[in-house]
Design a protein around this motif. Structure first.
Motif, PDB file in Angstrom:
ATOM      1  N   ASN A 118      -3.301   0.999   4.595  1.00  0.00           N
ATOM      2  CA  ASN A 118      -1.923   1.164   5.048  1.00  0.00           C
ATOM      3  C   ASN A 118      -1.874   1.477   6.538  1.00  0.00           C
ATOM      4  O   ASN A 118      -1.024   0.952   7.277  1.00  0.00           O
ATOM      5  CB  ASN A 118      -1.255   2.274   4.239  1.00  0.00           C
ATOM      6  CG  ASN A 118       0.166   2.549   4.683  1.00  0.00           C
ATOM      7  OD1 ASN A 118       0.409   3.438   5.498  1.00  0.00           O
ATOM      8  ND2 ASN A 118       1.119   1.802   4.140  1.00  0.00           N
ATOM      9  N   ARG A 125     -10.350   5.251  -4.443  1.00  0.00           N
ATOM     10  CA  ARG A 125      -9.400   4.147  -4.306  1.00  0.00           C
ATOM     11  C   ARG A 125      -8.219   4.514  -3.418  1.00  0.00           C
ATOM     12  O   ARG A 125      -7.854   3.776  -2.502  1.00  0.00           O
ATOM     13  CB  ARG A 125      -8.889   3.713  -5.690  1.00  0.00           C
ATOM     14  CG  ARG A 125      -8.198   2.362  -5.677  1.00  0.00           C
ATOM     15  CD  ARG A 125      -7.512   2.079  -6.999  1.00  0.00           C
ATOM     16  NE  ARG A 125      -6.222   2.734  -7.078  1.00  0.00           N
ATOM     17  CZ  ARG A 125      -5.086   2.182  -6.642  1.00  0.00           C
ATOM     18  NH1 ARG A 125      -5.103   0.979  -6.118  1.00  0.00           N
ATOM     19  NH2 ARG A 125      -3.950   2.829  -6.747  1.00  0.00           N
ATOM     20  N   LYS A 126      -7.608   5.664  -3.676  1.00  0.00           N
ATOM     21  CA  LYS A 126      -6.437   6.046  -2.889  1.00  0.00           C
ATOM     22  C   LYS A 126      -6.792   6.247  -1.408  1.00  0.00           C
ATOM     23  O   LYS A 126      -5.972   5.970  -0.527  1.00  0.00           O
ATOM     24  CB  LYS A 126      -5.803   7.315  -3.463  1.00  0.00           C
ATOM     25  CG  LYS A 126      -4.954   7.083  -4.714  1.00  0.00           C
ATOM     26  CD  LYS A 126      -3.615   6.471  -4.357  1.00  0.00           C
ATOM     27  CE  LYS A 126      -2.758   6.197  -5.588  1.00  0.00           C
ATOM     28  NZ  LYS A 126      -1.960   7.339  -6.027  1.00  0.00           N
ATOM     29  N   THR A 135       0.824  -1.210   0.000  1.00  0.00           N
ATOM     30  CA  THR A 135       0.000   0.000   0.000  1.00  0.00           C
ATOM     31  C   THR A 135       0.856   1.257   0.000  1.00  0.00           C
ATOM     32  O   THR A 135       0.507   2.255  -0.644  1.00  0.00           O
ATOM     33  CB  THR A 135      -0.947   0.022   1.214  1.00  0.00           C
ATOM     34  OG1 THR A 135      -0.197  -0.231   2.416  1.00  0.00           O
ATOM     35  CG2 THR A 135      -2.017  -1.048   1.090  1.00  0.00           C
ATOM     36  N   SER A 185      -9.637  -0.884  -7.528  1.00  0.00           N
ATOM     37  CA  SER A 185      -8.549  -0.940  -8.508  1.00  0.00           C
ATOM     38  C   SER A 185      -9.081  -1.440  -9.843  1.00  0.00           C
ATOM     39  O   SER A 185      -8.718  -0.924 -10.914  1.00  0.00           O
ATOM     40  CB  SER A 185      -7.432  -1.862  -7.997  1.00  0.00           C
ATOM     41  OG  SER A 185      -6.845  -1.349  -6.819  1.00  0.00           O
ATOM     42  N   ALA A 243     -10.195  -2.358  -1.846  1.00  0.00           N
ATOM     43  CA  ALA A 243      -9.116  -1.810  -2.677  1.00  0.00           C
ATOM     44  C   ALA A 243      -9.017  -2.572  -3.990  1.00  0.00           C
ATOM     45  O   ALA A 243      -8.748  -1.989  -5.045  1.00  0.00           O
ATOM     46  CB  ALA A 243      -7.794  -1.878  -1.923  1.00  0.00           C
ATOM     47  N   TYR A 287      -4.638  -7.352  -4.435  1.00  0.00           N
ATOM     48  CA  TYR A 287      -5.377  -7.005  -3.223  1.00  0.00           C
ATOM     49  C   TYR A 287      -6.388  -8.089  -2.844  1.00  0.00           C
ATOM     50  O   TYR A 287      -6.616  -8.346  -1.658  1.00  0.00           O
ATOM     51  CB  TYR A 287      -6.074  -5.652  -3.387  1.00  0.00           C
ATOM     52  CG  TYR A 287      -5.152  -4.467  -3.179  1.00  0.00           C
ATOM     53  CD1 TYR A 287      -4.458  -4.309  -1.993  1.00  0.00           C
ATOM     54  CD2 TYR A 287      -4.982  -3.513  -4.184  1.00  0.00           C
ATOM     55  CE1 TYR A 287      -3.610  -3.228  -1.806  1.00  0.00           C
ATOM     56  CE2 TYR A 287      -4.134  -2.432  -4.004  1.00  0.00           C
ATOM     57  CZ  TYR A 287      -3.450  -2.292  -2.808  1.00  0.00           C
ATOM     58  OH  TYR A 287      -2.600  -1.227  -2.617  1.00  0.00           O
ATOM     59  N   ASP A 324       1.889   1.680  -3.467  1.00  0.00           N
ATOM     60  CA  ASP A 324       0.721   2.014  -4.280  1.00  0.00           C
ATOM     61  C   ASP A 324       0.378   3.492  -4.173  1.00  0.00           C
ATOM     62  O   ASP A 324       0.002   4.143  -5.156  1.00  0.00           O
ATOM     63  CB  ASP A 324      -0.471   1.154  -3.832  1.00  0.00           C
ATOM     64  CG  ASP A 324      -1.631   1.205  -4.806  1.00  0.00           C
ATOM     65  OD1 ASP A 324      -1.593   2.029  -5.737  1.00  0.00           O
ATOM     66  OD2 ASP A 324      -2.587   0.432  -4.641  1.00  0.00           O
ATOM     67  N   LEU A 325       0.498   4.051  -2.989  1.00  0.00           N
ATOM     68  CA  LEU A 325       0.145   5.454  -2.785  1.00  0.00           C
ATOM     69  C   LEU A 325       1.056   6.399  -3.574  1.00  0.00           C
ATOM     70  O   LEU A 325       0.689   7.535  -3.852  1.00  0.00           O
ATOM     71  CB  LEU A 325       0.205   5.796  -1.288  1.00  0.00           C
ATOM     72  CG  LEU A 325      -0.904   5.173  -0.438  1.00  0.00           C
ATOM     73  CD1 LEU A 325      -0.602   5.344   1.040  1.00  0.00           C
ATOM     74  CD2 LEU A 325      -2.262   5.792  -0.779  1.00  0.00           C
ATOM     75  N   VAL A 384      -6.855   2.747   0.026  1.00  0.00           N
ATOM     76  CA  VAL A 384      -5.487   2.234   0.136  1.00  0.00           C
ATOM     77  C   VAL A 384      -4.776   2.889   1.318  1.00  0.00           C
ATOM     78  O   VAL A 384      -4.041   2.222   2.067  1.00  0.00           O
ATOM     79  CB  VAL A 384      -4.721   2.463  -1.182  1.00  0.00           C
ATOM     80  CG1 VAL A 384      -3.233   2.129  -1.018  1.00  0.00           C
ATOM     81  CG2 VAL A 384      -5.315   1.607  -2.297  1.00  0.00           C
ATOM     82  N   SER A 416      -8.880  -4.610   2.018  1.00  0.00           N
ATOM     83  CA  SER A 416      -8.143  -5.181   0.889  1.00  0.00           C
ATOM     84  C   SER A 416      -9.095  -5.553  -0.238  1.00  0.00           C
ATOM     85  O   SER A 416      -8.806  -5.309  -1.422  1.00  0.00           O
ATOM     86  CB  SER A 416      -7.364  -6.418   1.343  1.00  0.00           C
ATOM     87  OG  SER A 416      -6.356  -6.085   2.261  1.00  0.00           O
ATOM     88  N   ALA A 467      -3.259  -4.871  -9.878  1.00  0.00           N
ATOM     89  CA  ALA A 467      -3.423  -4.456  -8.484  1.00  0.00           C
ATOM     90  C   ALA A 467      -4.659  -5.093  -7.877  1.00  0.00           C
ATOM     91  O   ALA A 467      -4.649  -5.496  -6.704  1.00  0.00           O
ATOM     92  CB  ALA A 467      -3.519  -2.933  -8.401  1.00  0.00           C
TER      93      ALA A 467
END
Length: 477
Positions: free
Chosen positions: A211, A203-204, A128, A244, A240, A256, A131-132, A207, A237, A252
């Motif tokens: 995290n 999405r972010k 994560t 994704s 996410a 996840y 991913d960010l 995520v 998860s 991704a």
């Protein structure tokens, strides 16, 4: 001597096919897109000739010659070096001609199969965090999808009873039950957002929350807190993964889903694990891997044979029926569809269904079933009336807050009218569906809208010109 992979194809042929399939395009749709990217500098031959060339290229018969390499790269928006030379990122080539054997050419590292609680949390934290900081446009181009035995075999461990307990302590950690409850509530909020608008915009945020939960699990907490944190981590998860997918990030999404399944194991919540397997199966169905999907659904059913609620059993049977529909087995499809309806008939308002399965209501059952009849009707037109019946019911029952599902229902209904020969109704419903699709942020909706557009264009009817322009404008936005 031409280099070939385990499936007998030159690497460039496998990459062309994989790029096409990851976008959900048929070979005919790829040809259409190729014509759309050519300018005055490139002239392609007739459509049928281009389509034949695509089939030859994907079969590895002839290496593409000018102008095809440039056109392919423009269409897929990738470099010529990546498509025709050594790949910049690893690939798992999906073999669309060998569903029964599950054969794949695996040229990428395996998915992160980690069944111990501590390492699972560490992996989620690291992934994560990366991913960010990831460029989403590059992530959409990643094609490392695992299928066949490299996916199905490791998943079997989900059913094993062995596994280390998460590290706990009798003393308090950084957070208590109130904070965990807030995390659980925020997860439900994210789930509602995903259902309403699609996952493209949130999405972010999911995520980032995931995290944070993984970071919390670096500390020791009392057993109850630890298990609840793992459950939150598993649910985030899965969210996410779904979001994704809505962003077109298939790699991704699968990663996840895998991590969510592993995070769910120490909680002992097999029903939720089964729901993740169902989602993994749905992604494989989307990528035309019905045999692999069926394996995962059967594994899910085995895992919850004595614990699944009627609603969960009904959902799993619809995934099973979906696989049979994709495999061209209409009798098995009807049988498992009936099983889903029988199970759903047992649902009661006081059933102890958790929030994560509440989405599967009468509208969802009708929509999923109608969508499968629609797929079957494209080969056998007599099933179009069943598709109309089920999808019409879904549109009537669907909550207007579930915009993504509503858009998919309406597009399916317009498609069914088109197959049935009712162009006027297809145009009317299609216009409404296009308006709805414009309000969500979902790659799945975009793909289906694009497919509907291509189908409308093949009718070559002046009455559909307005709808075609409306769809083009919506896709452009």
């Amino acid at each position: 001597m031409t280099e070939v992979g385990n499936d007998g194809l030159p690497p460039w042929a496998a990459r062309i096919r994989n790029e096409r399939r990851m976008r959900g395009w048929s070979q005919k749709q790829l040809a259409t897109h190729m014509f759309q990217v050519t300018g005055k500098d490139i002239v392609l031959p007739e459509f049928d000739s281009v389509l034949r060339r695509i089939k030859d290229h994907e079969a590895g018969k002839n290496r593409p010659k000018d102008p095809y390499p440039v056109v392919y790269c423009r269409t897929f928006d990738i470099s010529e070096a990546k498509l025709f030379e050594a790949p910049e990122s690893p690939l798992v080539v999906l073999d669309e001609n060998d569903h029964d054997s599950g054969a794949v050419t695996v040229t990428s590292p395996a998915l992160p199969w980690i069944w111990e609680p501590g390492p699972t949390a560490d992996a989620i934290y690291d992934i994560t965090r990366s991913d960010l900081m990831l460029d989403r446009r590059q992530a959409v181009k990643a094609l490392a999808i695992t299928a066949g035995l490299p996916l199905v075999d490791p998943v079997q461990r989900w059913l094993s009873k062995s596994g280390n307990e998460p590290v706990t302590t009798s003393q308090g950690g950084r957070i208590g039950t109130d904070e965990v409850e807030q995390l659980e509530k925020s997860t439900n909020v994210f789930r509602t957002w995903d259902d309403s608008h699609g996952g493209g915009l949130a999405r972010k945020a999911v995520v980032g929350q995931l995290n944070e939960v993984a970071d919390l699990l670096k500390d020791h907490h009392p057993r109850e807190i630890t298990l609840r944190l793992f459950h939150v981590m598993a649910q985030l998860s899965k969210l996410a993964a779904t979001m994704s997918w809505d962003c077109g990030m298939q790699t991704a999404a699968q990663k996840y889903y895998t991590l969510g399944l592993q995070a769910a194991k120490p909680t002992g919540d097999r029903p939720f694990g089964a729901s993740i397997l169902a989602s993994m199966a749905r992604q494989l169905l989307y990528l035309d891997r019905p045999q692999d999907a069926l394996e995962l659904v059967r594994l899910a059913l085995d895992g919850v044979r004595t614990t699944a609620t009627p609603r969960l059993r009904a959902m799993l049977h619809t995934r099973e029926a979906w696989a049979y529909a994709k495999m061209g087995r209409p009798e098995a499809f009807r049988r498992t569809t009936d099983a889903a309806e029988v199970a759903f008939a047992e649902v009661r308002s006081d059933d102890p269904d958790p929030d994560w399965i509440a989405y599967f209501d009468a509208a969802e059952l009708a929509g999923v079933t109608g969508g499968r009849y629609l797929e079957v009707s494209q080969q056998k037109a007599q099933y179009a009336s069943d598709a109309l019946t089920y999808i019409s019911r879904a549109c009537q029952l669907r909550q207007r807050s579930s915009m993504r599902s509503l858009a998919l229902d309406q597009l399916g209904l317009a498609f069914a009218h088109l197959i049935s020969g009712d162009l006027d109704e297809a145009i009317s419903v299609g216009s409404t569906a296009t308006d709805t699709a414009g309000q969500v942020h979902s790659d799945r909706v975009r793909v289906q809208l694009r497919e509907f557009y291509l189908e409308v264009k093949t009718r070559n009817d002046p009455a559909a010109l307005g709808l075609s322009q409306q769809i083009r404008d919506t896709l452009a936005r």
